[in-house]
Write a protein that holds these residues in place. Structure first.
Motif, PDB file in Angstrom:
ATOM      1  N   ASP A   9      -4.273   1.432   3.109  1.00  0.00           N
ATOM      2  CA  ASP A   9      -4.615   3.024   2.558  1.00  0.00           C
ATOM      3  C   ASP A   9      -4.233   4.195   3.385  1.00  0.00           C
ATOM      4  N   GLY A  46       0.890  -1.490   0.160  1.00  0.00           N
ATOM      5  CA  GLY A  46       0.047  -0.081   0.111  1.00  0.00           C
ATOM      6  C   GLY A  46       0.719   1.143   0.114  1.00  0.00           C
ATOM      7  N   GLN A  64      -3.922   2.709  -5.571  1.00  0.00           N
ATOM      8  CA  GLN A  64      -5.138   2.585  -5.070  1.00  0.00           C
ATOM      9  C   GLN A  64      -6.316   1.854  -5.966  1.00  0.00           C
TER      10      GLN A  64
END
Length: 510
Positions: free
Chosen positions: A411, A287, A498
């Motif tokens: 995230d 991430g 993302q």
């Protein structure tokens, strides 16, 4: 080979008449105790001798008898001439294996003491079938290094480290011998056993005594597990950490934390057997940079009460052909030897060869292949925690189930998570979070990562200290305004990451 399996293997070898045994062990005492146990099992009335270069030959009977025979040639001659059934446990003989004359003398001694099944199998120069004396030589050494001259005469037994049953017995013995008033429940005993796995019998007893001295008669699992640092540092292939980060210090990431908490029950053997649970393999965290992947790895190790070993694949690389792959195998073996543990592989994507590059080194491919094969097949309780930033670089073979139990995408923190992060870091610095407008701080830090929020707090405190004032909201808000988070400076790349995670249906950690 486990303790019990090694004991049975040695017993069968002695009773089958094997004249020469090679016992691979890092702890000589349990091996010697095993030969005493074997001698008591049989009606042959074996004498048990031990020999090392410092003390010479010792008959370990009720009345210990020492003979000043330090010279290995004289010692072997003594074995030939000894007139009774005996087991000779030789501790230091392997250091003389470069001496070819000694090897030939040892070979001659083995042939001399070998008892043939019948006269047809006997050598006239060695055997007296009508008057057999059963003598056995057991060489102990920390690793198997068998000379070619002895290859067909020797039987190798790897004397493993204590298992759960043996460790439980050690705990009972030491608590009884020390007259400790402390009483542990079954769950606590299980945690101590887990912490002790991977240590030799001597290391376990030493760790227990040290822990009891430090903790008022209590055996503390973390104190015991810290003994494994010595094993790791002597090898130089892995870095040892005693993690001091709690899951309570993690802001957000609740789905990931809940997943980790469920896995801990698998390390309780009773629960694992009752429900048929598999030992967890580990997880991969990928991430946005600065969102707490490395921090989370330390918290996982702390929660599981395991030592954390950091594997830096770059340090394993060696210019000599074959040594890099061997270093990887040794590092993996070391992790298994001191398991249960957490094996932390930070930025695993940097170690993965780029298939599109013509400069990809063949060694890198073989190292990765060795690692992935082990991750797929491992049985030892090594919980692998890997992190990656360049997730598109990860090949299918590392992403598929079987290598890791789960892959989490971390995230940027949401508003509530940013409030938690501010609260945690302000507390760690000695401030009361309720005196700050956390709601406003969370709103103003939209798009900030956890590490960027921590940096805001640290820089604000420095400025307040420089002004000789107490930290106030104004310092924090000013620093927020002066900070350009990665979500702004690398916005397009972040959106791409993302979107990639969404398309590949990675499990979200927050």
């Amino acid at each position: 080979m486990s303790y019990q399996a090694a004991k049975e293997e040695l017993k069968d070898a002695i009773f089958a008449g094997y004249p020469l045994l090679y016992v691979v062990t890092e702890d000589e005492r349990p091996a010697v105790e095993t030969f005493h146990w074997i001698a008591r099992q049989d009606s042959m009335q074996y004498d048990v001798f031990t020999w090392n270069y410092s003390s010479g030959l010792v008959l370990e009977a009720e009345t210990i008898r020492k003979e000043d025979i330090r010279n290995p040639f004289q010692m072997l001659q003594k074995i030939k001439e000894y007139p009774h059934n005996a087991i000779f446990v030789l501790h230091d003989l392997h250091i003389f294996f470069q001496n070819k004359e000694l090897l030939l003398e040892l070979k001659d001694t083995v042939l001399h003491i070998t008892v043939p099944m019948t006269k047809e199998f006997s050598w006239k120069r060695y055997s007296d079938v009508d008057h057999c004396i059963y003598k056995h030589i057991a060489i102990t050494a920390p690793k198997a290094d068998i000379p070619l001259e002895l290859n067909k005469l020797i039987h190798v037994v790897r004397f493993g480290l204590p298992g759960r049953k043996e460790i439980a017995e050690m705990i009972d013995i030491i608590m009884k011998k020390t007259n400790s008033r402390y009483r542990m429940d079954r769950e606590e005993k299980e945690r101590i056993i887990n912490a002790s796995l991977g240590l030799t019998e001597t290391e376990i007893f030493n760790a227990y005594i040290k822990s009891m001295l430090r903790n008022n008669g209590k055996i503390e699992p973390k104190t015991v597990a810290s003994e494994k640092r010595q094993i790791v540092e002597k090898q130089g292939l892995l870095e040892y950490y005693e993690p001091d980060v709690s899951l309570n210090e993690i802001g957000g990431l609740k789905p990931l934390i809940d997943w980790v908490k469920k896995r801990k029950i698998a390390y309780n053997e009773e629960i694992r057997k009752k429900y048929g649970l598999n030992l967890p393999k580990g997880l991969l965290m990928t991430g946005v940079q600065g969102c707490g992947k490395s921090y989370m790895a330390k918290a996982i190790a702390n929660f599981l009460e395991f030592p954390m070993l950091r594997l830096d694949i770059g340090t394993l690389m060696n210019k000599w052909l074959g040594e890099s792959e061997e270093n990887m195998r040794k590092a993996i073996q070391l992790a298994e030897n001191i398991s249960p543990c957490v094996l932390f592989i930070d930025e695993i994507d940097k170690a993965i060869p780029d298939p599109t590059s013509a400069n990809t080194h063949e060694v890198s491919k073989r190292i990765l292949s060795t690692l992935l094969t082990w991750m797929q097949e491992k049985k030892a309780p090594v919980f692998v925690v890997a992190t990656a930033n360049n997730i598109e670089h990860l090949p299918p073979e590392i992403m598929r189930k079987g290598r890791f139990d789960e892959i989490f995408f971390i995230d940027l923190p949401k508003k509530q998570e940013r409030k938690e992060i501010f609260s945690i870091h302000l507390k760690k610095k000695g401030y009361q979070p309720e005196k700050f407008d956390l709601e406003l701080l969370a709103e103003k830090t939209e798009g900030f990562s956890g590490s960027e929020i921590e940096a805001v707090i640290n820089e604000s405190i420095f400025q307040a200290a420089y002004d000789q004032r107490t930290l106030e909201m104004s310092y924090l808000l000013k620093e927020i305004g002066q900070t350009s988070p990665l979500s702004q400076t690398m916005g397009e790349k972040l959106k791409h990451i993302q979107e990639w995670a969404r398309k590949n249906k990675l499990r979200r950690a927050n």
